[in-house]
Design a protein around this motif. Structure first.
Motif, PDB file in Angstrom:
ATOM      1  N   ILE A  40       0.837  -1.201   0.000  1.00 55.29           N
ATOM      2  CA  ILE A  40       0.000   0.000   0.000  1.00 55.29           C
ATOM      3  C   ILE A  40       0.871   1.251   0.000  1.00 55.29           C
ATOM      4  O   ILE A  40       0.624   2.204  -0.750  1.00 55.29           O
ATOM      5  CB  ILE A  40      -0.948  -0.002   1.215  1.00 55.29           C
ATOM      6  N   TYR A  41       1.906   1.239   0.833  1.00 58.59           N
ATOM      7  CA  TYR A  41       2.779   2.412   0.932  1.00 58.59           C
ATOM      8  C   TYR A  41       3.521   2.658  -0.382  1.00 58.59           C
ATOM      9  O   TYR A  41       3.597   3.798  -0.863  1.00 58.59           O
ATOM     10  CB  TYR A  41       3.780   2.225   2.072  1.00 58.59           C
ATOM     11  N   ASP A  42       4.062   1.598  -0.977  1.00 58.83           N
ATOM     12  CA  ASP A  42       4.796   1.747  -2.241  1.00 58.83           C
ATOM     13  C   ASP A  42       3.894   2.287  -3.349  1.00 58.83           C
ATOM     14  O   ASP A  42       4.297   3.154  -4.130  1.00 58.83           O
ATOM     15  CB  ASP A  42       5.400   0.409  -2.660  1.00 58.83           C
ATOM     16  N   MET A  43       2.654   1.761  -3.424  1.00 54.49           N
ATOM     17  CA  MET A  43       1.727   2.262  -4.431  1.00 54.49           C
ATOM     18  C   MET A  43       1.382   3.721  -4.184  1.00 54.49           C
ATOM     19  O   MET A  43       1.278   4.523  -5.124  1.00 54.49           O
ATOM     20  CB  MET A  43       0.451   1.416  -4.432  1.00 54.49           C
ATOM     21  N   HIS A  44       1.214   4.071  -2.919  1.00 52.73           N
ATOM     22  CA  HIS A  44       0.913   5.462  -2.562  1.00 52.73           C
ATOM     23  C   HIS A  44       2.014   6.395  -3.054  1.00 52.73           C
ATOM     24  O   HIS A  44       1.740   7.430  -3.684  1.00 52.73           O
ATOM     25  CB  HIS A  44       0.774   5.558  -1.039  1.00 52.73           C
ATOM     26  N   ILE A  45       3.273   6.031  -2.838  1.00 51.84           N
ATOM     27  CA  ILE A  45       4.398   6.870  -3.258  1.00 51.84           C
ATOM     28  C   ILE A  45       4.465   6.972  -4.779  1.00 51.84           C
ATOM     29  O   ILE A  45       4.586   8.068  -5.351  1.00 51.84           O
ATOM     30  CB  ILE A  45       5.721   6.330  -2.700  1.00 51.84           C
ATOM     31  N   TRP A  46       4.371   5.820  -5.466  1.00 52.08           N
ATOM     32  CA  TRP A  46       4.481   5.846  -6.920  1.00 52.08           C
ATOM     33  C   TRP A  46       3.327   6.586  -7.574  1.00 52.08           C
ATOM     34  O   TRP A  46       3.512   7.322  -8.557  1.00 52.08           O
ATOM     35  CB  TRP A  46       4.569   4.420  -7.468  1.00 52.08           C
ATOM     36  N   LEU A  47       2.109   6.432  -7.053  1.00 49.36           N
ATOM     37  CA  LEU A  47       0.970   7.138  -7.620  1.00 49.36           C
ATOM     38  C   LEU A  47       1.087   8.641  -7.406  1.00 49.36           C
ATOM     39  O   LEU A  47       0.675   9.439  -8.264  1.00 49.36           O
ATOM     40  CB  LEU A  47      -0.341   6.617  -7.021  1.00 49.36           C
ATOM     41  N   MET A  48       1.663   9.035  -6.274  1.00 48.84           N
ATOM     42  CA  MET A  48       1.900  10.458  -6.048  1.00 48.84           C
ATOM     43  C   MET A  48       2.885  11.008  -7.074  1.00 48.84           C
ATOM     44  O   MET A  48       2.719  12.127  -7.574  1.00 48.84           O
ATOM     45  CB  MET A  48       2.416  10.684  -4.628  1.00 48.84           C
ATOM     46  N   TRP A  49       3.906  10.233  -7.404  1.00 45.84           N
ATOM     47  CA  TRP A  49       4.868  10.675  -8.419  1.00 45.84           C
ATOM     48  C   TRP A  49       4.224  10.749  -9.800  1.00 45.84           C
ATOM     49  O   TRP A  49       4.478  11.673 -10.576  1.00 45.84           O
ATOM     50  CB  TRP A  49       6.073   9.735  -8.451  1.00 45.84           C
ATOM     51  N   ILE A  50       3.365   9.775 -10.123  1.00 40.14           N
ATOM     52  CA  ILE A  50       2.652   9.817 -11.403  1.00 40.14           C
ATOM     53  C   ILE A  50       1.769  11.057 -11.478  1.00 40.14           C
ATOM     54  O   ILE A  50       1.732  11.764 -12.496  1.00 40.14           O
ATOM     55  CB  ILE A  50       1.814   8.535 -11.593  1.00 40.14           C
ATOM     56  N   CYS A  51       1.044  11.330 -10.387  1.00 40.61           N
ATOM     57  CA  CYS A  51       0.194  12.522 -10.342  1.00 40.61           C
ATOM     58  C   CYS A  51       1.017  13.793 -10.496  1.00 40.61           C
ATOM     59  O   CYS A  51       0.592  14.743 -11.171  1.00 40.61           O
ATOM     60  CB  CYS A  51      -0.598  12.564  -9.042  1.00 40.61           C
ATOM     61  N   TRP A  90      -5.139  11.851 -26.309  1.00 35.12           N
ATOM     62  CA  TRP A  90      -5.495  12.151 -24.914  1.00 35.12           C
ATOM     63  C   TRP A  90      -6.540  11.183 -24.357  1.00 35.12           C
ATOM     64  O   TRP A  90      -6.917  11.278 -23.199  1.00 35.12           O
ATOM     65  CB  TRP A  90      -5.889  13.605 -24.740  1.00 35.12           C
ATOM     66  N   THR A  91      -7.013  10.257 -25.168  1.00 37.65           N
ATOM     67  CA  THR A  91      -7.850   9.170 -24.665  1.00 37.65           C
ATOM     68  C   THR A  91      -7.004   7.931 -24.358  1.00 37.65           C
ATOM     69  O   THR A  91      -7.180   7.290 -23.305  1.00 37.65           O
ATOM     70  CB  THR A  91      -8.938   8.805 -25.692  1.00 37.65           C
ATOM     71  N   VAL A  92      -6.072   7.609 -25.256  1.00 39.27           N
ATOM     72  CA  VAL A  92      -5.258   6.403 -25.105  1.00 39.27           C
ATOM     73  C   VAL A  92      -4.278   6.536 -23.934  1.00 39.27           C
ATOM     74  O   VAL A  92      -4.131   5.600 -23.119  1.00 39.27           O
ATOM     75  CB  VAL A  92      -4.494   6.087 -26.406  1.00 39.27           C
ATOM     76  N   ILE A  93      -3.601   7.666 -23.837  1.00 38.78           N
ATOM     77  CA  ILE A  93      -2.587   7.833 -22.789  1.00 38.78           C
ATOM     78  C   ILE A  93      -3.181   7.702 -21.380  1.00 38.78           C
ATOM     79  O   ILE A  93      -2.650   6.944 -20.557  1.00 38.78           O
ATOM     80  CB  ILE A  93      -1.838   9.172 -22.953  1.00 38.78           C
ATOM     81  N   PRO A  94      -4.296   8.398 -21.050  1.00 40.55           N
ATOM     82  CA  PRO A  94      -4.885   8.182 -19.710  1.00 40.55           C
ATOM     83  C   PRO A  94      -5.300   6.737 -19.461  1.00 40.55           C
ATOM     84  O   PRO A  94      -5.167   6.232 -18.340  1.00 40.55           O
ATOM     85  CB  PRO A  94      -6.098   9.123 -19.713  1.00 40.55           C
ATOM     86  N   CYS A  95      -5.801   6.056 -20.510  1.00 38.69           N
ATOM     87  CA  CYS A  95      -6.184   4.644 -20.349  1.00 38.69           C
ATOM     88  C   CYS A  95      -4.974   3.786 -20.001  1.00 38.69           C
ATOM     89  O   CYS A  95      -5.044   2.910 -19.130  1.00 38.69           O
ATOM     90  CB  CYS A  95      -6.842   4.122 -21.623  1.00 38.69           C
ATOM     91  N   LEU A  96      -3.841   4.052 -20.665  1.00 41.59           N
ATOM     92  CA  LEU A  96      -2.620   3.309 -20.367  1.00 41.59           C
ATOM     93  C   LEU A  96      -2.141   3.593 -18.945  1.00 41.59           C
ATOM     94  O   LEU A  96      -1.696   2.680 -18.235  1.00 41.59           O
ATOM     95  CB  LEU A  96      -1.528   3.679 -21.382  1.00 41.59           C
ATOM     96  N   ILE A  97      -2.234   4.858 -18.531  1.00 38.00           N
ATOM     97  CA  ILE A  97      -1.834   5.219 -17.163  1.00 38.00           C
ATOM     98  C   ILE A  97      -2.707   4.485 -16.149  1.00 38.00           C
ATOM     99  O   ILE A  97      -2.213   3.960 -15.139  1.00 38.00           O
ATOM    100  CB  ILE A  97      -1.920   6.745 -16.955  1.00 38.00           C
ATOM    101  N   LEU A  98      -4.018   4.424 -16.407  1.00 36.20           N
ATOM    102  CA  LEU A  98      -4.927   3.728 -15.496  1.00 36.20           C
ATOM    103  C   LEU A  98      -4.618   2.234 -15.417  1.00 36.20           C
ATOM    104  O   LEU A  98      -4.683   1.632 -14.341  1.00 36.20           O
ATOM    105  CB  LEU A  98      -6.379   3.943 -15.940  1.00 36.20           C
ATOM    106  N   VAL A  99      -4.275   1.632 -16.555  1.00 40.48           N
ATOM    107  CA  VAL A  99      -3.923   0.210 -16.554  1.00 40.48           C
ATOM    108  C   VAL A  99      -2.659  -0.018 -15.734  1.00 40.48           C
ATOM    109  O   VAL A  99      -2.585  -0.960 -14.913  1.00 40.48           O
ATOM    110  CB  VAL A  99      -3.727  -0.294 -17.997  1.00 40.48           C
TER     111      VAL A  99
END
Length: 271
Positions: A40-51, A90-99
């Motif tokens: 959970i912590y690792d995902m939290h850090i990486w998602l913050m960096w993605i954001c 701008w549709t494909v890139i967000p979908c890839l990020i979500l995956v």
């Protein structure tokens, strides 16, 4: 090439530095003490960096466009309706990020629900306003007790200085051995409650008439505190959770002491 390598190295170093500093930050998640909590912590850090990257990219382009193409520099507004290529991008890139984000999150959620083959099973029952615990399976089977808040009333009424663990102190800890898989079965006696110990990566609702379960394996001995995380009435803030993790030998001694106390109590009652 050297400049690109230097930038990459600086970025990786900054990420590592931030991640290590964030562990001890009071504004971040507590230091993880179980496998699930670490995920959970690792995902939290990486998602913050993605954001952060998305934020810099979107607002960087926006401010660059505003500053470099403003009317005062002689630029005229373009007249167009749409661009199919841009819309696809701008549709494909967000979908890839979500995956990319969903893949590790899904793996962690599946792991959180795998309560099979526990070493110890404990039933936690929420009451207004305390917790009841029954050791159902494994070493300690048969142990049962209530866990109530012990913070002095004077502190609650602001008549005395607040203690270090204000509103996070109980009379009886949930004691478990280090390195063992502990399954926690949850229910409630009256209204909705929730058993939440953030350092162990656990948060599960306790629902009257239903059985829910979760699990954890603590990495090292220590005392880990949590609270009821579901608004359950006027004393909702007065039903904390304290999990004490012991070495195997110390845990066996605790089990023996508890079992002896139960036998003594039963003997006195029979008399």
């Amino acid at each position: 090439m050297r400049s690109k390598s230097a930038v990459t190295l600086a970025g990786v170093s900054a990420l590592a530095l931030y991640s290590s500093m964030a562990v001890g930050s009071k504004y971040n998640l507590p230091e993880p003490q179980s496998v699930i909590a670490k995920d959970i912590y690792d995902m939290h850090i990486w998602l913050m960096w993605i954001c952060l990257v998305i934020f810099i990219g979107v607002f960087g382009v926006m401010f660059y466009s505003v500053l470099k193409h403003r009317k005062s520099l002689g630029y005229k507004a373009a007249n167009f309706h749409h661009s199919t290529a841009v819309e696809i991008i701008w549709t494909v890139i967000p979908c890839l990020i979500l995956v990319v984000m969903a893949w590790p999150a899904t793996k962690t959620v599946i792991a959180m629900k795998d309560t099979s083959s526990p070493d110890i099973t404990i039933k936690a029952t929420g009451y207004q306003w305390m917790w009841g615990y029954d050791y159902l399976q494994g070493e300690g089977e048969g142990i049962s007790f209530f866990s109530k808040l012990t913070t002095p009333r004077a502190q609650i009424e602001n008549k005395a200085p607040k203690g270090e663990n204000y509103l996070l102190e109980v009379d009886n800890h949930v004691v478990v051995p280090v390195g063992k898989k502990v399954r926690v079965i949850l229910t409630a006696n009256d209204v909705l409650h929730a058993w939440w110990v953030p350092a162990l990566g656990i948060k599960q609702d306790a629902i009257p008439g239903f059985i829910r379960d979760t699990w954890f394996t603590a990495d090292k001995p220590g005392i880990y505190r949590g609270q009821c995380a579901e608004l359950c009435g006027k004393d909702h803030g007065y039903m904390p959770i304290v999990v004490e993790v012991m070495e195997a030998g110390e845990y066996s001694k605790w089990v023996a002491a508890q079992s002896s106390a139960v036998k003594t109590s039963m003997h006195i009652e029979n008399k």
